[in-house]
Motif scaffolding. Structure first.
Motif, PDB file in Angstrom:
ATOM      1  N   LYS A   1       0.858  -1.182   0.000  1.00  0.00           N
ATOM      2  CA  LYS A   1       0.000   0.000   0.000  1.00  0.00           C
ATOM      3  C   LYS A   1       0.893   1.230   0.000  1.00  0.00           C
ATOM      4  CE  LYS A   1      -0.609  -0.155   5.012  1.00  0.00           C
ATOM      5  NZ  LYS A   1      -1.563  -0.154   6.113  1.00  0.00           N
ATOM      6  N   ALA A   2       0.396   2.312  -0.557  1.00  0.00           N
ATOM      7  CA  ALA A   2       1.155   3.563  -0.644  1.00  0.00           C
ATOM      8  C   ALA A   2       0.232   4.720  -0.264  1.00  0.00           C
ATOM      9  CB  ALA A   2       1.704   3.759  -2.057  1.00  0.00           C
ATOM     10  N   TRP A   3       0.773   5.662   0.482  1.00  0.00           N
ATOM     11  CA  TRP A   3      -0.005   6.831   0.912  1.00  0.00           C
ATOM     12  C   TRP A   3       0.937   7.984   1.185  1.00  0.00           C
ATOM     13  CZ3 TRP A   3       1.638   2.985   4.022  1.00  0.00           C
ATOM     14  CH2 TRP A   3       2.261   3.337   5.222  1.00  0.00           C
ATOM     15  N   PRO A   4       0.553   9.216   1.189  1.00  0.00           N
ATOM     16  CA  PRO A   4      -0.757   9.728   0.786  1.00  0.00           C
ATOM     17  C   PRO A   4      -0.887   9.735  -0.733  1.00  0.00           C
ATOM     18  CG  PRO A   4       0.677  11.572   1.274  1.00  0.00           C
ATOM     19  CD  PRO A   4       1.462  10.312   1.565  1.00  0.00           C
ATOM     20  N   ASN A   5      -2.084   9.690  -1.177  1.00  0.00           N
ATOM     21  CA  ASN A   5      -2.364   9.748  -2.607  1.00  0.00           C
ATOM     22  C   ASN A   5      -3.685  10.474  -2.787  1.00  0.00           C
ATOM     23  OD1 ASN A   5      -2.188   9.329  -5.331  1.00  0.00           O
ATOM     24  ND2 ASN A   5      -2.746   7.169  -5.264  1.00  0.00           N
ATOM     25  N   PRO A   6      -3.640  11.715  -3.254  1.00  0.00           N
ATOM     26  CA  PRO A   6      -2.543  12.439  -3.907  1.00  0.00           C
ATOM     27  C   PRO A   6      -1.410  12.799  -2.936  1.00  0.00           C
ATOM     28  CG  PRO A   6      -4.634  13.650  -4.121  1.00  0.00           C
ATOM     29  CD  PRO A   6      -4.888  12.454  -3.284  1.00  0.00           C
ATOM     30  N   THR A   7      -0.240  13.065  -3.536  1.00  0.00           N
ATOM     31  CA  THR A   7       0.960  13.382  -2.777  1.00  0.00           C
ATOM     32  C   THR A   7       1.584  14.679  -3.268  1.00  0.00           C
ATOM     33  OG1 THR A   7       3.132  12.551  -2.137  1.00  0.00           O
ATOM     34  CG2 THR A   7       2.394  11.991  -4.345  1.00  0.00           C
ATOM     35  N   GLU A   8       2.439  15.237  -2.444  1.00  0.00           N
ATOM     36  CA  GLU A   8       3.210  16.409  -2.858  1.00  0.00           C
ATOM     37  C   GLU A   8       4.628  16.005  -3.241  1.00  0.00           C
ATOM     38  OE1 GLU A   8       2.814  19.528   0.025  1.00  0.00           O
ATOM     39  OE2 GLU A   8       0.653  19.641  -0.258  1.00  0.00           O
ATOM     40  N   GLY A   9       4.891  14.695  -3.323  1.00  0.00           N
ATOM     41  CA  GLY A   9       6.193  14.216  -3.759  1.00  0.00           C
ATOM     42  C   GLY A   9       6.830  13.197  -2.851  1.00  0.00           C
ATOM     43  N   GLU A  10       6.260  12.970  -1.661  1.00  0.00           N
ATOM     44  CA  GLU A  10       6.769  11.928  -0.776  1.00  0.00           C
ATOM     45  C   GLU A  10       5.654  10.931  -0.505  1.00  0.00           C
ATOM     46  OE1 GLU A  10       9.281  11.268   3.313  1.00  0.00           O
ATOM     47  OE2 GLU A  10       7.991  13.023   3.199  1.00  0.00           O
ATOM     48  N   VAL A  11       5.973   9.651  -0.693  1.00  0.00           N
ATOM     49  CA  VAL A  11       5.007   8.570  -0.521  1.00  0.00           C
ATOM     50  C   VAL A  11       5.603   7.558   0.443  1.00  0.00           C
ATOM     51  CG1 VAL A  11       3.788   6.706  -1.707  1.00  0.00           C
ATOM     52  CG2 VAL A  11       4.152   8.865  -2.873  1.00  0.00           C
ATOM     53  N   PHE A  12       4.776   7.017   1.310  1.00  0.00           N
ATOM     54  CA  PHE A  12       5.179   5.932   2.193  1.00  0.00           C
ATOM     55  C   PHE A  12       4.625   4.636   1.608  1.00  0.00           C
ATOM     56  CE2 PHE A  12       5.044   9.726   4.780  1.00  0.00           C
ATOM     57  CZ  PHE A  12       6.304   9.692   5.359  1.00  0.00           C
ATOM     58  N   ILE A  13       5.469   3.623   1.581  1.00  0.00           N
ATOM     59  CA  ILE A  13       5.088   2.342   0.997  1.00  0.00           C
ATOM     60  C   ILE A  13       5.326   1.256   2.039  1.00  0.00           C
ATOM     61  CG2 ILE A  13       5.536   0.698  -0.862  1.00  0.00           C
ATOM     62  CD1 ILE A  13       6.603   3.114  -2.472  1.00  0.00           C
ATOM     63  N   GLU A  14       4.339   0.371   2.177  1.00  0.00           N
ATOM     64  CA  GLU A  14       4.434  -0.683   3.175  1.00  0.00           C
ATOM     65  C   GLU A  14       3.848  -1.974   2.606  1.00  0.00           C
ATOM     66  OE1 GLU A  14       3.757  -0.865   7.926  1.00  0.00           O
ATOM     67  OE2 GLU A  14       2.227   0.138   6.770  1.00  0.00           O
TER      68      GLU A  14
END
Length: 107
Positions: A30-43
């Motif tokens: 999973k990835a968040w936040p989406n939409p993003t300002e350029g940084e995404v966390f993935i788990e």
């Protein structure tokens, strides 16, 4: 289930998930936040891969970021530059097999 994505190595079909629906059947990450300002966390969502490769593609098909992780089961941060728009995040296993792809929107 899946959808075709542009990949310079060929056209492939990947499972689809969004941060709004991380429990989507077959979603490995999973990835968040989406939409993003350029940084995404993935788990990872219960997967046990030795390593993973993450690629971010601009809507034009150009790969703008590649990152390798030795322990994909941990939470990782991924930052990428580019104009606002649609991006594709593709996750691959240690054998370069596509695991999952996600649409990302950069604000």
């Amino acid at each position: 289930q899946g959808f075709p994505v542009y990949n310079p190595r060929g056209l492939g079909t990947c499972s689809y998930a969004t941060s709004a629906d991380p429990a989507f059947s077959g979603a490995l990450f999973k990835a968040w936040p989406n939409p993003t300002e350029g940084e995404v966390f993935i788990e990872a969502t219960g997967t046990t891969f030795r390593s993973a490769i993450v690629e971010v593609y601009h809507a034009s098909g150009k790969c703008i970021k590649t990152q390798s992780w030795n322990n994909p089961s941990q939470r990782h941060s991924l930052s990428f530059d580019g104009p606002a728009g649609l991006y594709m995040l593709i996750l691959r296993d240690e054998e370069n097999q596509s695991l999952q792809s996600m649409k990302l929107i950069r604000q």
